[in-house]
Design a protein around this motif. Structure first.
Motif, PDB file in Angstrom:
ATOM      1  N   LYS A 239       0.839  -1.195   0.000  1.00 41.03           N
ATOM      2  CA  LYS A 239       0.000   0.000   0.000  1.00 41.03           C
ATOM      3  C   LYS A 239       0.876   1.249   0.000  1.00 41.03           C
ATOM      4  O   LYS A 239       1.889   1.295   0.689  1.00 41.03           O
ATOM      5  N   PRO A 240       0.480   2.275  -0.733  1.00 47.16           N
ATOM      6  CA  PRO A 240       1.254   3.517  -0.681  1.00 47.16           C
ATOM      7  C   PRO A 240       1.058   4.219   0.670  1.00 47.16           C
ATOM      8  O   PRO A 240       0.049   4.027   1.344  1.00 47.16           O
ATOM      9  N   ILE A 241       2.022   5.012   1.035  1.00 43.55           N
ATOM     10  CA  ILE A 241       1.950   5.788   2.280  1.00 43.55           C
ATOM     11  C   ILE A 241       1.091   7.018   2.001  1.00 43.55           C
ATOM     12  O   ILE A 241       1.321   7.747   1.035  1.00 43.55           O
ATOM     13  N   ARG A 242       0.126   7.254   2.874  1.00 39.54           N
ATOM     14  CA  ARG A 242      -0.779   8.398   2.719  1.00 39.54           C
ATOM     15  C   ARG A 242      -0.150   9.632   3.378  1.00 39.54           C
ATOM     16  O   ARG A 242       0.105   9.621   4.581  1.00 39.54           O
ATOM     17  N   VAL A 243       0.087  10.671   2.577  1.00 39.54           N
ATOM     18  CA  VAL A 243       0.767  11.868   3.059  1.00 39.54           C
ATOM     19  C   VAL A 243      -0.123  13.095   2.864  1.00 39.54           C
ATOM     20  O   VAL A 243      -0.640  13.329   1.776  1.00 39.54           O
ATOM     21  N   PHE A 244      -0.278  13.847   3.944  1.00 43.61           N
ATOM     22  CA  PHE A 244      -0.910  15.166   3.851  1.00 43.61           C
ATOM     23  C   PHE A 244       0.226  16.174   3.719  1.00 43.61           C
ATOM     24  O   PHE A 244       1.160  16.171   4.521  1.00 43.61           O
ATOM     25  N   HIS A 245       0.161  17.014   2.696  1.00 43.82           N
ATOM     26  CA  HIS A 245       1.214  18.012   2.476  1.00 43.82           C
ATOM     27  C   HIS A 245       0.574  19.366   2.226  1.00 43.82           C
ATOM     28  O   HIS A 245      -0.410  19.478   1.497  1.00 43.82           O
ATOM     29  N   GLU A 246       1.170  20.380   2.839  1.00 42.63           N
ATOM     30  CA  GLU A 246       0.691  21.739   2.629  1.00 42.63           C
ATOM     31  C   GLU A 246       1.823  22.708   2.913  1.00 42.63           C
ATOM     32  O   GLU A 246       2.655  22.449   3.787  1.00 42.63           O
ATOM     33  N   SER A 247       1.861  23.803   2.138  1.00 46.76           N
ATOM     34  CA  SER A 247       2.890  24.822   2.327  1.00 46.76           C
ATOM     35  C   SER A 247       2.235  26.142   2.703  1.00 46.76           C
ATOM     36  O   SER A 247       1.195  26.512   2.152  1.00 46.76           O
ATOM     37  N   LYS A 248       2.878  26.862   3.612  1.00 47.15           N
ATOM     38  CA  LYS A 248       2.326  28.163   4.013  1.00 47.15           C
ATOM     39  C   LYS A 248       2.452  29.201   2.906  1.00 47.15           C
ATOM     40  O   LYS A 248       1.840  30.252   2.959  1.00 47.15           O
ATOM     41  N   PHE A 249       3.238  28.896   1.868  1.00 52.22           N
ATOM     42  CA  PHE A 249       3.401  29.838   0.760  1.00 52.22           C
ATOM     43  C   PHE A 249       2.370  29.656  -0.339  1.00 52.22           C
ATOM     44  O   PHE A 249       2.468  30.254  -1.391  1.00 52.22           O
ATOM     45  N   GLY A 250       1.398  28.791  -0.107  1.00 50.00           N
ATOM     46  CA  GLY A 250       0.278  28.676  -1.031  1.00 50.00           C
ATOM     47  C   GLY A 250       0.383  27.544  -2.036  1.00 50.00           C
ATOM     48  O   GLY A 250       1.254  26.681  -1.965  1.00 50.00           O
ATOM     49  N   LYS A 251      -0.555  27.590  -2.963  1.00 54.24           N
ATOM     50  CA  LYS A 251      -0.763  26.479  -3.904  1.00 54.24           C
ATOM     51  C   LYS A 251       0.420  26.246  -4.841  1.00 54.24           C
ATOM     52  O   LYS A 251       0.732  25.104  -5.167  1.00 54.24           O
ATOM     53  N   ILE A 252       1.077  27.304  -5.290  1.00 56.40           N
ATOM     54  CA  ILE A 252       2.190  27.126  -6.232  1.00 56.40           C
ATOM     55  C   ILE A 252       3.342  26.398  -5.559  1.00 56.40           C
ATOM     56  O   ILE A 252       3.874  25.420  -6.092  1.00 56.40           O
ATOM     57  N   GLN A 253       3.736  26.853  -4.379  1.00 54.18           N
ATOM     58  CA  GLN A 253       4.814  26.186  -3.642  1.00 54.18           C
ATOM     59  C   GLN A 253       4.405  24.762  -3.264  1.00 54.18           C
ATOM     60  O   GLN A 253       5.194  23.832  -3.351  1.00 54.18           O
ATOM     61  N   ASP A 254       3.152  24.602  -2.874  1.00 51.64           N
ATOM     62  CA  ASP A 254       2.619  23.296  -2.514  1.00 51.64           C
ATOM     63  C   ASP A 254       2.717  22.338  -3.704  1.00 51.64           C
ATOM     64  O   ASP A 254       3.214  21.210  -3.571  1.00 51.64           O
ATOM     65  N   ALA A 255       2.276  22.781  -4.871  1.00 50.81           N
ATOM     66  CA  ALA A 255       2.319  21.942  -6.072  1.00 50.81           C
ATOM     67  C   ALA A 255       3.760  21.608  -6.466  1.00 50.81           C
ATOM     68  O   ALA A 255       4.065  20.468  -6.858  1.00 50.81           O
ATOM     69  N   LYS A 256       4.657  22.577  -6.333  1.00 50.13           N
ATOM     70  CA  LYS A 256       6.068  22.366  -6.671  1.00 50.13           C
ATOM     71  C   LYS A 256       6.686  21.298  -5.756  1.00 50.13           C
ATOM     72  O   LYS A 256       7.387  20.390  -6.217  1.00 50.13           O
ATOM     73  N   GLN A 257       6.415  21.403  -4.470  1.00 47.75           N
ATOM     74  CA  GLN A 257       6.959  20.433  -3.523  1.00 47.75           C
ATOM     75  C   GLN A 257       6.355  19.044  -3.745  1.00 47.75           C
ATOM     76  O   GLN A 257       7.066  18.037  -3.702  1.00 47.75           O
TER      77      GLN A 257
END
Length: 183
Positions: free
Chosen positions: A95-113
């Protein structure tokens, strides 16, 4: 997760094919093309559990076939390649590992990471909004919110601008978590 009969047959056939076609490269001194001698300790260090299971399977095959005994003795170094093949099969079935990810710099930084993380881990992780196994953020979060969804959730906080060292730490953290949680 046990292998199906079809998967077991696939692995046995591949073992025979690998060893029968590689007889050309057989070497009694067990030295590879680069002049490196690999020991059993090397195999165990890389695949502590899986190598021993594969070796057990090879012993079983040797009991079943005199031809396989000859192939195996001539080139037993291929056991490592076969262990790698098997590890990929098993890795894909976990099973894949379920990861919650979020960046305080918003959607662009979040998508990049997220894109970079996906490149590093392929299908071994999946990003989720709830019931995460790992929460990965660059800011403090309400831990209780995540703990209510999954009491075993892990938290990894990194800096707003990730350094190479932090990326390495994240890779090691997720790999360690994957090994421990999916035993």
């Amino acid at each position: 997760m046990p292998l199906t009969i079809k998967e077991q047959n696939y692995l046995i056939v591949n073992t025979l094919i690998m060893h029968s076609t590689s007889i050309v490269f057989a070497s009694p001194t067990k030295i590879d093309a680069f002049g490196k001698t690999t020991t059993e300790e090397d195999y165990v260090r890389v695949f502590p559990v899986l190598y021993l299971k594969v070796k057990e399977m090879f012993t079983f095959l040797c009991e079943q076939s005199a031809t396989f005994i000859e192939l195996y003795k001539a080139n037993d170094r291929l056991i490592f390649q076969y262990t790698m093949l098997l590890s990929l099969l098993l890795q894909n079935s976990s099973k894949p590992i379920r990861v919650f990810h979020e960046s305080k710099f918003g959607k662009i930084q979040d998508a990049k990471q997220k894109k970079r993380i996906k490149q590093l881990f392929n299908d071994r992780i999946v990003f989720v909004e709830e019931n995460a196994e790992i929460v990965l953020t660059d800011y403090p979060v309400d831990r209780q919110k995540f703990l209510q969804q999954n009491s075993k959730v892990q938290f990894f906080k990194w800096n707003s601008f990730q350094t190479t060292e932090k990326w390495i730490e994240l890779i090691e953290y997720i790999e360690h978590y994957g090994k421990e949680s999916h035993k």
